[in-house]
Enzyme design. Structure first.
Site, short mmCIF file in Angstrom:
data_model
loop_
_atom_site.label_atom_id
_atom_site.label_comp_id
_atom_site.label_asym_id
_atom_site.label_seq_id
_atom_site.Cartn_x
_atom_site.Cartn_y
_atom_site.Cartn_z
N CYS A 73 0.57 -1.35 0.19
CA CYS A 73 0.25 0.07 0.07
C CYS A 73 1.23 1.13 -0.10
CB CYS A 73 -1.20 0.12 1.60
SG CYS A 73 -2.73 1.33 0.83
N HIS A 111 -3.21 -5.58 0.53
CA HIS A 111 -2.57 -5.57 1.76
C HIS A 111 -2.74 -7.48 2.26
CE1 HIS A 111 -2.31 -1.14 3.69
NE2 HIS A 111 -3.60 -1.30 3.04
N GLU A 168 -1.10 -8.61 4.21
CA GLU A 168 -0.84 -9.42 5.72
C GLU A 168 -1.85 -9.26 6.03
OE1 GLU A 168 -0.19 -6.41 4.07
OE2 GLU A 168 -0.80 -4.62 5.52
#
Lengths: 228, 233
Positions: free
Chosen positions: A96, A202, A204
């Site tokens: 990002c 994202h 994660e």
């Protein structure tokens, strides 16, 4: 040892969002440790310098996103991180805001995707961030344009978490584009001969119902020669 | 490199989601504080990952152990064994706060347990965390401690420095080999230090200072300075 760079600006510490922001960093750090089997040191963006990287010799560097616009940062506080991106001694993956910083470091303009048209309903009226702007939020299918080891096992349209309204306006020279969404062209780029990887999404932030981000990161650590 | 051990149990997220968010955020905040005070990178390590071997490999200059909100009954002994080994070996300066101080003092043979039940008619302090231990004697908030014995950590802090307290368990008496440095009226064992190892168990929370109560910051600066670490500008 791996390093997870906290790209968030320190101004967030004085806002109501600080707890959420800080708690999220810690959660992701533990996820990265569990996936890689390596201790993960969180390093504030300002503290990232080539000297620190030489000293700690991390096996990978991952760079968080940020809620603060990159324009707001003092350039001198970003210069160490930019140098590390230009001469990466280890696999380096930006998410990002981290992706946008990487694209900008390689000469690409970064900016908002645009304003939400007057006749368009905001698809995320309850997301209290950059309202009125074109945004992507939540788990979104990402269209794979060119295969890559990071996308192994994920099919043609993996579901990844999105939370942004800025984007990289083009693919930097020396990079290849691997994925897009309808709203945002530059969703995943990798460098042709440096170990540099970046995603607008994202990975994660996976959850139990949307585990593709987890597979993506497992692929990253395997590519980096790290297995838990 | 220094290590900050996260002693919180993963179940806190299910038991008390509101406190879990605050607790996780506070770990990162404290890590950054410890980095700023010591000038060293600070690796947060979950308690069950701590082993003497890992600490030696990282060549740590200090080990700091957090407190915890989850009751110790939820920590199986085998998940604490390697942390206890590291606390016992203490080949590095070690400082443990609150719940961490209880694990440390217990590792060295002390008895730990609740301070006691509140006498009839007496209320717990008006504090969000008091709900964790209804009916129990507890210390919550910024409170003065009495210094019993001078120590370099207290340099510049006067006779009754003010630190954040948040607990209802305590170490019942200093274990053998430890000296008592500070007490409050409610809880005798507020700070103990080993006579020959650089090991300290601290009941209060120096790491939780704020602008109005900065003594904890000074205390930690003194700790790092004693062991050759300095704050960065």
């Amino acid at each position: 040892m791996i390093i997870y760079v906290d790209l968030e600006h320190e101004r967030v510490q004085k806002t109501e969002q600080w707890q959420e922001s800080f708690a999220k960093r810690l959660k992701v750090k533990y996820r990265l440790e569990d996936l890689s089997g390596e201790p993960c040191l969180i390093v504030r963006y300002k503290h990232m310098t080539p000297e620190l990287v030489r000293e700690l010799h991390p096996r990978a560097v991952l760079i968080s996103g940020c809620a603060t616009e990159i324009d707001y940062y003092a350039e001198k506080d970003l210069s160490g991180l930019r140098q590390i991106m230009c001469e990466p001694a280890q696999p380096t993956l930006g998410f990002c805001g981290g992706e946008q910083l990487m694209a900008q470091t390689f000469g690409i303009e970064i900016a908002p995707m645009g304003k939400l048209g007057a006749d368009v309903d905001d698809p995320y009226p309850r997301w209290d961030y950059a309202q009125g702007m074109a945004r992507e939020f939540g788990f979104t299918p990402v269209r794979v344009l060119a295969p890559h080891p990071l996308l192994e096992g994920l099919g043609p349209a993996p579901l990844m978490f999105e939370a942004h309204y800025w984007e990289a306006k083009a693919v930097p020279s020396g990079f290849r584009l691997h994925a897009s969404t309808e709203l945002c062209g530059v969703q995943m780029i990798t460098h042709e001969n440096k170990p540099l990887y970046a995603t607008q999404f994202h990975p994660e932030q996976w959850d139990d119902e949307h585990p593709d981000g987890r597979t993506f990161l497992q692929n990253f650590f395997r590519l980096a020669g790290i297995t838990s | 490199m220094i290590v900050f051990v996260d002693l919180e149990h993963a179940r806190l997220a299910k038991d008390h989601p509101d406190l879990a968010l605050a607790s996780a955020a506070s770990r990162l905040k404290i890590k950054y504080r410890l980095e700023d005070l010591s000038g060293e990178p600070c690796l947060i390590m979950r308690y069950h990952h701590v082993t003497p071997k890992r600490l030696r490999e990282l060549n740590v200059r200090a080990v700091i152990v957090s407190g915890n909100t989850t009751e110790f009954e939820h920590y199986p002994e085998e998940t604490l064994a390697s942390l206890r080994a590291a606390l016992g070996e203490a080949a590095w300066p070690t400082m443990a706060f609150c719940g961490g101080s209880h694990i440390l003092s217990q590792t060295y043979g002390a008895e730990i347990g609740p301070i006691g039940a509140l006498p009839a008619g007496q209320a717990a302090p008006d504090h969000p965390s008091s709900k964790l231990a209804p009916g129990m004697v507890q210390e919550r908030g910024f409170l003065p401690i009495h210094i019993i014995e001078p120590h370099p950590f207290f340099e510049g802090l006067g006779r009754a420095p003010v630190f954040l307290e948040s607990h209802y368990w305590e170490t019942k008496a200093p274990p053998s080999g430890f000296k008592l440095y500070a007490s409050t009226d409610t809880c005798k064992v507020q700070m103990i230090g080993h006579e020959s190892k650089p090991v300290y168990a601290i009941q209060f929370h120096p790491e939780q200072w704020d602008d109005e109560h900065p003594d904890g910051k000074k205390f930690l600066e003194n700790f790092f300075r004693l062991y050759g670490m300095q704050s960065t500008p």
